[in-house]
Design a protein around this motif. Structure first.
Motif, mmCIF file in Angstrom:
data_model
loop_
_atom_site.group_PDB
_atom_site.id
_atom_site.type_symbol
_atom_site.label_atom_id
_atom_site.label_comp_id
_atom_site.label_asym_id
_atom_site.label_seq_id
_atom_site.Cartn_x
_atom_site.Cartn_y
_atom_site.Cartn_z
ATOM 1 N N LYS A 36 0.853 -1.189 0.000
ATOM 2 C CA LYS A 36 0.000 0.000 0.000
ATOM 3 C C LYS A 36 0.885 1.234 0.000
ATOM 4 O O LYS A 36 1.901 1.270 0.695
ATOM 5 C CB LYS A 36 -0.889 -0.047 1.249
ATOM 6 C CG LYS A 36 -1.874 1.067 1.387
ATOM 7 C CD LYS A 36 -2.753 0.830 2.622
ATOM 8 C CE LYS A 36 -3.661 2.003 2.884
ATOM 9 N NZ LYS A 36 -4.499 1.806 4.082
ATOM 10 N N SER A 38 0.441 4.295 1.199
ATOM 11 C CA SER A 38 0.532 5.054 2.443
ATOM 12 C C SER A 38 -0.724 4.866 3.273
ATOM 13 O O SER A 38 -1.669 4.217 2.849
ATOM 14 C CB SER A 38 0.708 6.544 2.139
ATOM 15 O OG SER A 38 -0.497 7.073 1.615
ATOM 16 N N THR A 39 -0.704 5.481 4.439
ATOM 17 C CA THR A 39 -1.900 5.493 5.273
ATOM 18 C C THR A 39 -2.925 6.465 4.707
ATOM 19 O O THR A 39 -4.085 6.424 5.068
ATOM 20 C CB THR A 39 -1.559 5.940 6.705
ATOM 21 O OG1 THR A 39 -0.968 7.242 6.648
ATOM 22 C CG2 THR A 39 -0.627 4.958 7.388
ATOM 23 N N GLY A 40 -2.475 7.369 3.847
ATOM 24 C CA GLY A 40 -3.340 8.424 3.324
ATOM 25 C C GLY A 40 -3.312 9.660 4.196
ATOM 26 O O GLY A 40 -3.936 10.664 3.894
ATOM 27 N N LYS A 41 -2.537 9.612 5.274
ATOM 28 C CA LYS A 41 -2.482 10.733 6.208
ATOM 29 C C LYS A 41 -1.232 11.593 6.023
ATOM 30 O O LYS A 41 -1.134 12.676 6.578
ATOM 31 C CB LYS A 41 -2.570 10.211 7.634
ATOM 32 C CG LYS A 41 -3.912 9.549 7.923
ATOM 33 C CD LYS A 41 -3.925 8.888 9.267
ATOM 34 C CE LYS A 41 -5.215 8.219 9.647
ATOM 35 N NZ LYS A 41 -6.098 7.770 8.636
ATOM 36 N N SER A 43 1.316 13.540 3.329
ATOM 37 C CA SER A 43 1.314 14.089 1.967
ATOM 38 C C SER A 43 2.749 14.192 1.467
ATOM 39 O O SER A 43 3.625 14.621 2.219
ATOM 40 C CB SER A 43 0.655 15.461 1.987
ATOM 41 O OG SER A 43 0.510 15.948 0.688
ATOM 42 N N ALA A 45 0.658 11.299 -0.709
ATOM 43 C CA ALA A 45 0.291 9.904 -0.457
ATOM 44 C C ALA A 45 0.391 9.149 -1.770
ATOM 45 O O ALA A 45 1.476 8.982 -2.315
ATOM 46 C CB ALA A 45 -1.101 9.833 0.153
ATOM 47 N N ALA A 74 -3.371 4.690 -1.720
ATOM 48 C CA ALA A 74 -4.218 5.308 -0.699
ATOM 49 C C ALA A 74 -3.867 6.780 -0.532
ATOM 50 O O ALA A 74 -2.700 7.133 -0.422
ATOM 51 C CB ALA A 74 -4.048 4.582 0.624
ATOM 52 N N GLY A 75 -4.895 7.600 -0.505
ATOM 53 C CA GLY A 75 -4.725 9.030 -0.277
ATOM 54 C C GLY A 75 -4.521 9.786 -1.575
ATOM 55 O O GLY A 75 -3.696 9.421 -2.392
ATOM 56 N N ARG A 78 -9.460 11.250 -5.367
ATOM 57 C CA ARG A 78 -10.727 11.797 -4.891
ATOM 58 C C ARG A 78 -11.879 11.720 -5.887
ATOM 59 O O ARG A 78 -13.021 11.900 -5.517
ATOM 60 C CB ARG A 78 -10.524 13.257 -4.481
ATOM 61 C CG ARG A 78 -9.659 13.398 -3.257
ATOM 62 C CD ARG A 78 -9.433 14.851 -2.861
ATOM 63 N NE ARG A 78 -8.717 14.951 -1.611
ATOM 64 C CZ ARG A 78 -7.436 14.718 -1.434
ATOM 65 N NH1 ARG A 78 -6.701 14.340 -2.452
ATOM 66 N NH2 ARG A 78 -6.870 14.834 -0.259
ATOM 67 N N ALA A 108 -9.359 5.222 -0.670
ATOM 68 C CA ALA A 108 -9.756 6.615 -0.836
ATOM 69 C C ALA A 108 -11.229 6.780 -0.473
ATOM 70 O O ALA A 108 -12.099 6.581 -1.308
ATOM 71 C CB ALA A 108 -9.504 7.050 -2.277
#
Length: 136
Positions: A36, A38-41, A43, A45, A74-75, A78, A108
């Motif tokens: 994966k 990233s965690t999406g948290k 930047s 990501a 992930a992240g 959008r 996402a």
């Protein structure tokens, strides 16, 4: 056993695409079933560049071992239009066999809202207000 190992690389912290490749290779060699971005948290990501490097690492690992590794950007994804770009990249890099939930997933949550808006547009003929879609 039956457990699957997902390794989150937090690619935005790695700094270079070369390090993303190294981390991808290390994760797979260590037994990752899924990698994966990233965690999406953090930047940045998921980016197209990072995802492509990881997909190429998965492809090369598959050619070397015959083992299929899953991928989850992930992240930062959008919109449905952005998601289509990622799906095309997966198809062109790994092939259609990777276009399954077992081998490719989006991380996402905001993408789900846009997909709901796209479905409503198909049914109603116009875009609805983004405020009509849940934020959770």
């Amino acid at each position: 056993g039956e457990a699957h190992l997902k390794v989150i690389l937090e690619a935005g912290e790695l700094g270079t695409l070369e390090r993303v490749r190294e981390a991808s290779d290390l994760a797979m060699e260590a037994g990752a079933d899924f990698i994966k971005t990233s965690t999406g948290k953090v930047s940045p990501a998921a980016t197209m560049e990072v995802t492509l490097v990881m997909l190429e690492a998965i492809r090369d690992y598959y050619w070397k071992t015959g083992v299929r590794i899953g991928m989850k950007p992930a992240g930062g994804i959008r919109t449905a239009k952005q998601a289509v770009h990622y799906l095309v990249m997966v198809r062109e890099t790994l092939g259609k066999d990777w276009l399954t939930p077992d081998l490719f997933r989006f991380g996402a949550s905001s993408l789900a809202n846009d997909i709901l808006m796209q479905i409503r547009k198909q049914k109603q003929g116009v875009y609805t207000n983004p405020e009509d879609v849940t934020k959770d």
